[in-house]
Design an enzyme around this catalytic site. Structure first.
Site, mmCIF file in Angstrom:
data_model
loop_
_atom_site.group_PDB
_atom_site.id
_atom_site.type_symbol
_atom_site.label_atom_id
_atom_site.label_comp_id
_atom_site.label_asym_id
_atom_site.label_seq_id
_atom_site.Cartn_x
_atom_site.Cartn_y
_atom_site.Cartn_z
ATOM 1 N N GLY A 1 0.838 -1.194 0.000
ATOM 2 C CA GLY A 1 0.000 0.000 0.000
ATOM 3 C C GLY A 1 0.872 1.243 0.000
ATOM 4 O O GLY A 1 2.021 1.192 0.442
ATOM 5 N N THR A 2 0.323 2.320 -0.508
ATOM 6 C CA THR A 2 1.069 3.573 -0.451
ATOM 7 C C THR A 2 0.181 4.647 0.154
ATOM 8 O O THR A 2 -1.045 4.543 0.133
ATOM 9 C CB THR A 2 1.538 4.049 -1.844
ATOM 10 N N GLY A 3 0.825 5.646 0.719
ATOM 11 C CA GLY A 3 0.077 6.750 1.324
ATOM 12 C C GLY A 3 0.766 8.047 0.990
ATOM 13 O O GLY A 3 1.626 8.110 0.109
ATOM 14 N N GLY B 1 4.732 7.855 2.194
ATOM 15 C CA GLY B 1 5.553 6.659 2.074
ATOM 16 C C GLY B 1 4.721 5.470 1.666
ATOM 17 O O GLY B 1 3.722 5.605 0.960
ATOM 18 N N ARG B 2 5.152 4.313 2.138
ATOM 19 C CA ARG B 2 4.486 3.088 1.705
ATOM 20 C C ARG B 2 4.450 2.064 2.814
ATOM 21 O O ARG B 2 5.148 2.181 3.825
ATOM 22 C CB ARG B 2 5.192 2.541 0.476
ATOM 23 N N ASP C 1 -11.235 9.278 10.283
ATOM 24 C CA ASP C 1 -10.941 9.007 8.862
ATOM 25 C C ASP C 1 -11.570 7.701 8.403
ATOM 26 O O ASP C 1 -10.952 6.914 7.688
ATOM 27 C CB ASP C 1 -9.421 8.995 8.640
ATOM 28 N N LYS D 1 -13.382 5.207 6.266
ATOM 29 C CA LYS D 1 -13.661 5.006 4.839
ATOM 30 C C LYS D 1 -13.197 3.598 4.479
ATOM 31 O O LYS D 1 -12.362 3.015 5.201
ATOM 32 C CB LYS D 1 -12.954 6.061 3.971
ATOM 33 N N ASN E 1 -9.552 2.381 4.614
ATOM 34 C CA ASN E 1 -8.859 2.205 5.895
ATOM 35 C C ASN E 1 -9.369 0.995 6.677
ATOM 36 O O ASN E 1 -9.013 0.800 7.829
ATOM 37 C CB ASN E 1 -8.998 3.470 6.753
ATOM 38 N N ASP F 1 -4.665 2.919 9.742
ATOM 39 C CA ASP F 1 -4.419 4.326 9.449
ATOM 40 C C ASP F 1 -4.974 5.253 10.536
ATOM 41 O O ASP F 1 -6.043 5.847 10.384
ATOM 42 C CB ASP F 1 -4.965 4.725 8.069
ATOM 43 N N THR G 1 -11.775 12.853 4.786
ATOM 44 C CA THR G 1 -11.847 12.621 3.354
ATOM 45 C C THR G 1 -13.097 13.325 2.844
ATOM 46 O O THR G 1 -14.155 13.193 3.474
ATOM 47 C CB THR G 1 -11.902 11.097 3.118
#
Ligand SMILES: Nc1ncnc2c1ncn2[C@@H]1O[C@H](COP(=O)(O)OP(=O)(O)OP(=O)(O)O)[C@@H](O)[C@H]1O
Length: 508
Positions: A211-213, A216-217, A327, A329, A332, A345, A362
């Site tokens: 996964g990426t954010g 970073g990842r 957050d 959603k 996550n 997250d 979001t």
């Protein structure tokens, strides 16, 4: 009205700032199969009044650029079926009378907390697919009241680090906890996480990105000690500082260290090198609820109810512990090997005594009180639950508009775009969640007692006894087929250079 304009203007600025970073699934290779929902990035900004001063009580005083995601996935997860058989929940028909309270009771013997990365696996212990291990950490005893150093009894064997092949090696584990015997499961879990020395990158073989954010990842990583797989989130310190997210990023490990719940991701440790921050978590192999929803397009109400119920318990636990999540959603919400949820997250999670002011979350999921720049509390998570349930059942968010300003107007007016797909009971629940009237908005107890949940027993849900609607096909604890593929970085971590930011990250 003034306040509305101020809020909408604020969001507009915030949204435009982050627009250039905004990515959604159309950039993935299988874009043709995507439904109407897109991965929506999280945003953050503090509230600044017209005269430029900041409201007190917010997370930061500066208007920050967005918490920008950059999901560089190159293909979608391969193992998620395009249709899943939704099995009705198997729980008894009685409604829970006593909502489970923190801390998590002892009867949750099948703890979601996994084996420590420094804990060798006894040869007799079978590795369970959902990451459950019933072994105690190393060879220490739980009620020891002194600090002891122990050495595991694994035999030394050659490793092939380049191939990522695991061979056990002995390791010195220092027991640092000197606390009394923990009374509850949650306390035991927390104690287990403290029972090893600080982890470091060298304890793991880093594998592919799952996964990426924004900064970073997240990598799949294998412990060199026990061969088990973990998820390591690596964040670029420079980006975190540049995007003024230092406080949020410190919040994440601080809060995760304090919690232990079957439906929350488990953090083992957080540490830093000169350039990056790292968080070692249990690896949750079933992928994101988002990916399942995207393939399915929408869920039956029964399936949505299952996921909603587990999330309700996770949110209730957080709120009882003074934490607002902020957050919620489908991106996550991860699915473990048995099909249960793990909320991940915690970048926006915050301990809140009374009210807080930061604009974060979001866009599709922002509660009206956040847009209005009002101080807000945990009520925002119950709004988020309403948006989540709606999105699961209908396949799109309740408030949609390409123009963010119109989107926020719709949210402020609670103009839900209702769908025929929603049963009368669910509509009633959603109307009580997606309401701008904070006094009227349902909270934990009212949600759990609502008739939509009548056929679900929350005690059973908490014990993970209700059968999940979808069980991912994972063949071992390091299976990544439920995750999209990502372009891997050309160089990894471990660069030694001057580190001006180390003291900014006391939580690592
Ligand atoms: N413990 C885990 N096990 C498996 N996958 C994980 C785990 N934690 C995170 N991931 C994957 O990595 C992705 C990014 O993680 P996360 O959302 O925590 O990062 P982030 O940098 O905070 O993202 P964003 O900037 O979008 O908020 C998740 O959506 C999920 O797909």
């Amino acid at each position: 009205m003034d306040l509305i304009n101020k809020g909408v203007q604020l969001i507009r600025r915030s949204t435009l700032t982050k627009k250039q970073h905004q990515r959604n699934l159309s950039q993935e290779s299988d874009a043709s199969t995507q439904p109407s929902i897109c991965k929506t990035p999280s945003i953050t900004s503090s509230i600044t009044s017209d005269d430029g001063s900041s409201y007190s009580g917010g997370d930061s005083n500066v208007m920050t650029p967005a918490h920008t995601p950059s999901r560089n996935s190159t293909s979608s997860a391969s193992h998620i079926p395009t249709s899943i058989t939704i099995t009705p929940a198997t729980a008894s028909s009685s409604t829970t009378t006593t909502p489970p309270h923190s801390p998590i009771p002892d009867y949750l013997s099948s703890s979601p907390v996994n084996a420590s990365p420094l804990s060798p696996l006894p040869q007799t212990t079978e590795q369970s697919m959902d990451g459950y291990f019933s072994i105690p950490i190393s060879s220490t005893t739980e009620n020891s009241s002194s600090t002891t150093t122990v050495v595991s009894h694994l035999t030394t064997a050659p490793r092939s680090p380049n191939k990522g092949v695991y061979s056990p090696r002995p390791i010195h584990v220092t027991r640092v906890s000197t606390h009394a015997v923990p009374r509850t499961k949650a306390a035991k879990d927390k104690q287990r996480r403290r029972q090893h020395r600080k982890l470091r990158l060298d304890d793991f073989i880093l594998k592919r990105t799952v996964g990426t954010g924004s900064f970073g990842r997240v990598h799949l990583a294998q412990s060199k000690v026990n061969g088990k797989h973990y998820a390591i989130k690596a964040l670029d310190k420079y980006d975190v500082v540049r995007l003024k997210q230092v406080e949020h990023i410190n919040n994440e490990p601080t809060i995760l260290r304090d919690v232990s719940h079957p439906f929350l991701v488990n953090l083992w440790d957080a540490f830093q090198d000169d350039t990056h921050l790292f968080m070692v978590m249990d690896y949750v192999p079933g992928g994101e609820l988002f990916s399942i929803l995207r393939k399915q397009k929408k869920f039956s109400e029964q399936a949505a109810k299952f996921y909603a119920a587990e999330i309700v318990l996770a949110l209730s636990y957080l709120h009882e512990n003074g934490i607002v999540y902020r957050d919620l959603k489908p991106e996550n919400i991860l699915i473990d090997a048995r099909g249960h949820v793990k909320l991940t997250d915690f970048g926006f999670a915050k301990r809140v005594e009374n009210v807080t002011w930061t604009v974060c979350g979001t866009p599709d999921y922002l509660a009206p009180e956040i847009i209005l720049s009002k101080g807000y509390t945990k009520t925002v998570d119950w709004w988020g639950l309403g948006v989540l349930i709606f999105e699961m059942v209908v396949g799109r968010a309740p408030f949609l508009d390409k123009n963010p300003v119109n989107l926020y107007q719709k949210i402020l007016e609670c103009r839900v775009d209702w769908s025929e797909d929603i049963s009368p009971d669910l509509k009633d629940l959603l109307q009580n969640l997606l309401t701008c009237d904070l006094e009227a908005r349902y909270g934990s107890e009212q949600v759990m007692k609502h008739k939509w949940f009548d056929d679900l027993n929350f005690d059973q849900v908490l014990r993970r006894k209700v059968k999940p609607p979808y069980i991912p096909k994972v063949k071992d604890d390091g299976d990544t087929t439920c995750f999209a593929k990502y372009k891997e970085p050309s160089h990894l971590y471990g660069n030694v250079r001057g580190d001006p930011f180390r003291s900014k990250f006391p939580a690592f």
